[in-house]
Design a protein around this motif. Sequence first.
Motif, short mmCIF file in Angstrom:
data_model
loop_
_atom_site.label_atom_id
_atom_site.label_comp_id
_atom_site.label_asym_id
_atom_site.label_seq_id
_atom_site.Cartn_x
_atom_site.Cartn_y
_atom_site.Cartn_z
N ILE A 154 -9.37 42.67 -33.78
CA ILE A 154 -8.46 43.05 -34.86
C ILE A 154 -9.23 43.26 -36.16
CG2 ILE A 154 -6.58 42.20 -36.33
CD1 ILE A 154 -5.49 40.83 -33.71
N ALA A 155 -10.16 42.36 -36.46
CA ALA A 155 -10.93 42.48 -37.70
C ALA A 155 -11.75 43.77 -37.72
CB ALA A 155 -11.84 41.26 -37.88
N PHE A 156 -12.37 44.12 -36.59
CA PHE A 156 -13.13 45.37 -36.54
C PHE A 156 -12.22 46.59 -36.66
CE2 PHE A 156 -17.30 43.66 -35.23
CZ PHE A 156 -18.12 44.53 -35.94
N GLN A 165 -11.47 46.85 -40.20
CA GLN A 165 -12.68 47.24 -40.92
C GLN A 165 -12.96 48.73 -40.80
OE1 GLN A 165 -13.98 46.01 -43.23
NE2 GLN A 165 -16.07 45.35 -43.01
N PHE A 166 -12.79 49.28 -39.61
CA PHE A 166 -13.02 50.72 -39.44
C PHE A 166 -11.98 51.53 -40.23
CE2 PHE A 166 -15.86 49.58 -35.94
CZ PHE A 166 -16.89 50.47 -36.18
N VAL A 167 -10.74 51.09 -40.24
CA VAL A 167 -9.71 51.77 -41.04
C VAL A 167 -10.09 51.74 -42.52
CG1 VAL A 167 -7.31 51.66 -41.81
CG2 VAL A 167 -7.84 51.44 -39.38
N LEU A 220 -16.47 35.00 -37.85
CA LEU A 220 -15.93 35.00 -36.49
C LEU A 220 -17.04 35.21 -35.46
CD1 LEU A 220 -12.69 37.15 -37.00
CD2 LEU A 220 -12.79 34.70 -36.43
N GLY A 221 -17.99 36.08 -35.77
CA GLY A 221 -19.10 36.33 -34.85
C GLY A 221 -19.95 35.09 -34.63
#
Length: 180
Positions: free
Chosen positions: A20-22, A25-27, A85-86
């Motif tokens: 979800i975070a990625f 992030q891309f948006v 998170l990573g």
Amino acid sequence: MEHAVGYRPLTKALHWSVVIAFAVQFVLGYALDASGSGHGRGRGRGRGGDSGRGRGRGGGEGYEPFGDDAVLTAHVLVGAVIVVLGVARLLWRRRAGLPPWAPTLKPFERRLAHRTEGALLLLTLVVPATGVVLLASGEDGLVGVHVSAQALFLAALTAHVGLVLKHQLLDRDRLLRRML
């Protein structure tokens, strides 16, 4: 204790939180590029030989973490969340381990899954790190490094999702259920 059928609840929560975070992030990254805010991909030189509108350096203004560019600030904050998170995923994975391989995975698919998961875990840290370097330096020439890291991430993600979809749609072995 390993889960014989699938992943542990915390593993799943961390996995889907990163997904979800990625996505967010891309948006945000594409919104920066489309907005013309001066913080998307490099804008080159301005009129009359003045500085262009690059990443936070155009017109002599530096990047302000909580300045008036809300999209850029959100992009940086989500990047920081991705790093946290990573790291949490890596620490949890070392502690909890993984369930046994799904019995329907062929040896080639196991190697592919292992390599794409490793690449995705690494790129979960590398993509935000290249963004930080880009912002800290203000050099539009480093945009390619950040974009290349994103392209590698998307390539690994495509292989990862493709393998899951193959098993879900063609083999119908319900591999996806292990992570839901």
